[in-house]
Design a protein around this motif. Structure first.
Motif, PDB file in Angstrom:
ATOM      1  N   VAL A 164       9.364 -13.451   8.613  1.00  0.00           N
ATOM      2  CA  VAL A 164      10.747 -13.028   8.869  1.00  0.00           C
ATOM      3  C   VAL A 164      11.370 -12.431   7.610  1.00  0.00           C
ATOM      4  N   VAL A 165      11.215 -13.115   6.469  1.00  0.00           N
ATOM      5  CA  VAL A 165      11.793 -12.640   5.212  1.00  0.00           C
ATOM      6  C   VAL A 165      11.235 -11.271   4.833  1.00  0.00           C
ATOM      7  N   ILE A 166       9.921 -11.101   4.962  1.00  0.00           N
ATOM      8  CA  ILE A 166       9.288  -9.831   4.595  1.00  0.00           C
ATOM      9  C   ILE A 166       9.747  -8.712   5.519  1.00  0.00           C
ATOM     10  N   ALA A 167       9.765  -8.970   6.823  1.00  0.00           N
ATOM     11  CA  ALA A 167      10.179  -7.952   7.791  1.00  0.00           C
ATOM     12  C   ALA A 167      11.638  -7.551   7.583  1.00  0.00           C
ATOM     13  N   VAL A 168      12.522  -8.531   7.399  1.00  0.00           N
ATOM     14  CA  VAL A 168      13.947  -8.248   7.184  1.00  0.00           C
ATOM     15  C   VAL A 168      14.144  -7.463   5.887  1.00  0.00           C
ATOM     16  N   THR A 169      13.412  -7.820   4.841  1.00  0.00           N
ATOM     17  CA  THR A 169      13.536  -7.123   3.556  1.00  0.00           C
ATOM     18  C   THR A 169      13.130  -5.660   3.684  1.00  0.00           C
ATOM     19  N   LEU A 170      12.000  -5.398   4.334  1.00  0.00           N
ATOM     20  CA  LEU A 170      11.540  -4.019   4.506  1.00  0.00           C
ATOM     21  C   LEU A 170      12.513  -3.216   5.358  1.00  0.00           C
ATOM     22  N   ALA A 171      13.023  -3.827   6.423  1.00  0.00           N
ATOM     23  CA  ALA A 171      13.992  -3.140   7.278  1.00  0.00           C
ATOM     24  C   ALA A 171      15.267  -2.830   6.499  1.00  0.00           C
ATOM     25  N   ALA A 172      15.711  -3.777   5.681  1.00  0.00           N
ATOM     26  CA  ALA A 172      16.957  -3.605   4.922  1.00  0.00           C
ATOM     27  C   ALA A 172      16.845  -2.461   3.913  1.00  0.00           C
ATOM     28  N   VAL A 173      15.747  -2.427   3.145  1.00  0.00           N
ATOM     29  CA  VAL A 173      15.634  -1.370   2.126  1.00  0.00           C
ATOM     30  C   VAL A 173      15.421   0.002   2.773  1.00  0.00           C
ATOM     31  N   THR A 174      14.807   0.029   3.958  1.00  0.00           N
ATOM     32  CA  THR A 174      14.668   1.305   4.666  1.00  0.00           C
ATOM     33  C   THR A 174      16.034   1.822   5.104  1.00  0.00           C
ATOM     34  N   VAL A 175      16.851   0.921   5.659  1.00  0.00           N
ATOM     35  CA  VAL A 175      18.198   1.313   6.112  1.00  0.00           C
ATOM     36  C   VAL A 175      19.054   1.736   4.929  1.00  0.00           C
ATOM     37  N   SER A 193       0.828  -1.215   0.000  1.00  0.00           N
ATOM     38  CA  SER A 193       0.000   0.000   0.000  1.00  0.00           C
ATOM     39  C   SER A 193       0.858   1.259   0.000  1.00  0.00           C
ATOM     40  N   VAL A 194       2.062   1.177   0.565  1.00  0.00           N
ATOM     41  CA  VAL A 194       2.964   2.331   0.520  1.00  0.00           C
ATOM     42  C   VAL A 194       3.300   2.667  -0.928  1.00  0.00           C
ATOM     43  N   ASP A 195       3.424   1.640  -1.765  1.00  0.00           N
ATOM     44  CA  ASP A 195       3.672   1.875  -3.187  1.00  0.00           C
ATOM     45  C   ASP A 195       2.484   2.588  -3.823  1.00  0.00           C
ATOM     46  N   ASN A 196       1.265   2.275  -3.352  1.00  0.00           N
ATOM     47  CA  ASN A 196       0.080   2.976  -3.851  1.00  0.00           C
ATOM     48  C   ASN A 196       0.199   4.478  -3.626  1.00  0.00           C
ATOM     49  N   LEU A 197       0.791   4.843  -2.488  1.00  0.00           N
ATOM     50  CA  LEU A 197       0.840   6.252  -2.108  1.00  0.00           C
ATOM     51  C   LEU A 197       1.651   7.088  -3.089  1.00  0.00           C
ATOM     52  N   ASP A 257      11.177  -0.015  -4.012  1.00  0.00           N
ATOM     53  CA  ASP A 257      10.767  -0.880  -5.127  1.00  0.00           C
ATOM     54  C   ASP A 257      11.591  -2.157  -5.185  1.00  0.00           C
ATOM     55  N   TYR A 258      12.878  -2.067  -4.824  1.00  0.00           N
ATOM     56  CA  TYR A 258      13.703  -3.278  -4.789  1.00  0.00           C
ATOM     57  C   TYR A 258      13.149  -4.246  -3.734  1.00  0.00           C
ATOM     58  N   GLY A 259      12.775  -3.688  -2.591  1.00  0.00           N
ATOM     59  CA  GLY A 259      12.215  -4.525  -1.531  1.00  0.00           C
ATOM     60  C   GLY A 259      10.900  -5.155  -1.934  1.00  0.00           C
ATOM     61  N   LEU A 260      10.037  -4.390  -2.594  1.00  0.00           N
ATOM     62  CA  LEU A 260       8.753  -4.929  -3.036  1.00  0.00           C
ATOM     63  C   LEU A 260       8.954  -6.018  -4.084  1.00  0.00           C
ATOM     64  N   ALA A 261       9.938  -5.838  -4.960  1.00  0.00           N
ATOM     65  CA  ALA A 261      10.226  -6.863  -5.962  1.00  0.00           C
ATOM     66  C   ALA A 261      10.671  -8.159  -5.283  1.00  0.00           C
ATOM     67  N   ILE A 262      11.510  -8.043  -4.249  1.00  0.00           N
ATOM     68  CA  ILE A 262      11.961  -9.226  -3.519  1.00  0.00           C
ATOM     69  C   ILE A 262      10.787  -9.914  -2.833  1.00  0.00           C
ATOM     70  N   ILE A 263       9.910  -9.112  -2.197  1.00  0.00           N
ATOM     71  CA  ILE A 263       8.763  -9.682  -1.482  1.00  0.00           C
ATOM     72  C   ILE A 263       7.823 -10.391  -2.450  1.00  0.00           C
ATOM     73  N   LEU A 264       7.510  -9.740  -3.576  1.00  0.00           N
ATOM     74  CA  LEU A 264       6.611 -10.355  -4.555  1.00  0.00           C
ATOM     75  C   LEU A 264       7.221 -11.630  -5.136  1.00  0.00           C
ATOM     76  N   ALA A 265       8.525 -11.591  -5.410  1.00  0.00           N
ATOM     77  CA  ALA A 265       9.192 -12.787  -5.945  1.00  0.00           C
ATOM     78  C   ALA A 265       9.188 -13.918  -4.918  1.00  0.00           C
ATOM     79  N   PHE A 266       9.448 -13.576  -3.653  1.00  0.00           N
ATOM     80  CA  PHE A 266       9.464 -14.599  -2.604  1.00  0.00           C
ATOM     81  C   PHE A 266       8.091 -15.255  -2.464  1.00  0.00           C
ATOM     82  N   ILE A 267       7.031 -14.441  -2.445  1.00  0.00           N
ATOM     83  CA  ILE A 267       5.688 -15.010  -2.311  1.00  0.00           C
ATOM     84  C   ILE A 267       5.318 -15.796  -3.562  1.00  0.00           C
ATOM     85  N   GLY A 268       5.783 -15.326  -4.736  1.00  0.00           N
ATOM     86  CA  GLY A 268       5.542 -16.081  -5.963  1.00  0.00           C
ATOM     87  C   GLY A 268       6.170 -17.462  -5.901  1.00  0.00           C
ATOM     88  N   VAL A 269       7.419 -17.518  -5.435  1.00  0.00           N
ATOM     89  CA  VAL A 269       8.088 -18.814  -5.270  1.00  0.00           C
ATOM     90  C   VAL A 269       7.351 -19.664  -4.247  1.00  0.00           C
TER      91      VAL A 269
END
Length: 329
Positions: free
Chosen positions: A304-315, A88-92, A268-280
Motif C-alpha cells: 500500500v505504501v509503495i503504491a500510494v507513493t508512486l501514485a502521489a509522485v506521478t500526480v 528500474s524506471v530510474d535505470n532508464l 526521485d522523491y518517491g524512490l527515496a521514500i520507498i527506499l527509506a521505508f524498506i530500510g526502516v
C-alpha cells in the motif's frame, strides 16, 4: 513451505520450479533476441505491445503463485515486483543518457538494451545468491541491508533537492577505459556486431562499449535493488523472479518512456521514500528477531505504501508540469 537445501531461508521453490523458471526465462530471452535479430527502429505501437506483454506476464505469474502457494507468497511477489519496476524506471534515465553519449543508431538501441539485460540477469542471480548467503549468517544482515538502503535514500533525496540529474562521461568510465586499453575500437558502428576484424587484429565496435556500459550501470543499481526486495521477502526464488520480470520488460519500457521520463520530475522523491521505508522495515525486522515485542511491518502495508507513493509522485509531477506549461504561455 519447502526449504532450500542446506538453507535456513524459507522458499516456495523446489528444484523442479527453479528448472522450469530458468527454462522459461531462457525462452523469453531467445524470443527477444530473435525479434531484435534484424536491427530496426522501434515504433511506439510495437513498444507498447511488448510492454503490455511484459506487464501481463508477471501479473499472471503472481496469480499462479497465489493459487498454488498461498496468499503470502503472492503478495510478496507483487510487492517485490512493484519495488523492482519502480527502481528500474530510474535505470532508464541513465540508459537514455548512455545511448545518447555513445550516439547509438536508433535501429541498434533495442539490441544494446537486450545485451545489457541478459548480462544483468546473470549478475543479479549472483547478487541474490550472495544476499541469501549473508542472510543465513544471522539477523544482523537485515540491519546491514536496512542501513545501506537508508543511506541510499538520503543520497537520492539530496540529489533530488539539489535538482541534480545523472551525468554520463564515457571517457571517465573505468569499464570503457579498460576495454580500450586491451583492444582497439572502431570509429563507426558495424550493424549489430560487437567485434570486427581490422587487418590481422580483432577490434571492438562502439556497440561493445555501450553494451558493457549498460551492463555495468545496471550492476550498480543491483546493489540497491536486491536488498530492497529482500526487505519484502526472504525467499530467494521470489527475489529472483521479481528481478527477472522487471529486467525483461526494460527493453520495451525504454521506448515507451524515453520521451516522457523528464516529465516524472518528482520520481526521485518517491524512490527515496520507498527506499527509506524498506530500510526502516528491514531494521524493524532485525529488531523483531532480536526482541519479539518490536512490531514487524506486514507486507500488505508495504504494498500500500509503495503504491500510494508512486501514485502521489506521478500526480504531483503532472500537476507541476501543467503549471509550468501554463506559466510559460
Amino acid at each position: 513451505m519447502l526449504q532450500l537445501p542446506d538453507s535456513t531461508l524459507p522458499s516456495i521453490a523446489s528444484a523442479q520450479l527453479w528448472a522450469i523458471t530458468i527454462a522459461v526465462l531462457l525462452a523469453l530471452l531467445a524470443a527477444d533476441f530473435a525479434v531484435t535479430r534484424r536491427p530496426h527502429e522501434v515504433a511506439m505501437r510495437e513498444a507498447v505491445g511488448w510492454s503490455i506483454f511484459y506487464l501481463a506476464l508477471p501479473a499472471a505469474f503472481g496469480v499462479l503463485i497465489w493459487q498454488v502457494y498461498g496468499r503470502r507468497p503472492g503478495i510478496e511477489f507483487y510487492t517485490g515486483y512493484v519495488v523492482e519496476k519502480s527502481l528500474s524506471v530510474d535505470n532508464l534515465f541513465v540508459f537514455v543518457l548512455l545511448l545518447a553519449a555513445f550516439a547509438v543508431p536508433p535501429a541498434l538501441a533495442q539490441r544494446v538494451l537486450l545485451y545489457g539485460i541478459a548480462g544483468a540477469l546473470v549478475m543479479r542471480a549472483i547478487f541474490i545468491a550472495a544476499g541469501a548467503a549473508v542472510l543465513q549468517t544471522g539477523a544482523w544482515a537485515f540491519l546491514l541491508f536496512g542501513a545501506a538502503l537508508l543511506a541510499t535514500a538520503v543520497k537520492v533525496l539530496r540529489d533530488a533537492m539539489r535538482h541534480e540529474r545523472y551525468h554520463v562521461d564515457i571517457d571517465t568510465m573505468r569499464s570503457v577505459r579498460l576495454m580500450r586499453r586491451f583492444m582497439p575500437v572502431t570509429g563507426d558502428y558495424h550493424g549489430g556486431r560487437l567485434t570486427v576484424r581490422l587487418g590481422s587484429r580483432r577490434a571492438l565496435t562502439p556497440l561493445a562499449l555501450v553494451v558493457v556500459a549498460v551492463f555495468m550501470t545496471d550492476l550498480v543499481f543491483a546493489v540497491d535493488s536486491v536488498p530492497a526486495v529482500y526487505g519484502v521477502t526472504e525467499d530467494p526464488y521470489l527475489v529472483f523472479a521479481t528481478n527477472a520480470f522487471a529486467l525483461l520488460g526494460l527493453r520495451a519500457l525504454y521506448f515507451v518512456l524515453r520521451n516522457v521520463l523528464d516529465r516524472l520530475r518528482h520520481l526521485d522523491y518517491g524512490l527515496a521514500i520507498i527506499l527509506a521505508f524498506i530500510g526502516v522495515k528491514l531494521v524493524l525486522h532485525w529488531a523483531h528477531k532480536v526482541w519479539p515485542a518490536v512490531p514487524d511491518i506486514p507486507t500488505e502495508l508495504s504494498l500500500v505504501v509503495i503504491a500510494v507513493t508512486l501514485a502521489a509522485v506521478t500526480v504531483t509531477s503532472l500537476v507541476a508540469n501543467r503549471r509550468e506549461a501554463v506559466g510559460a504561455r
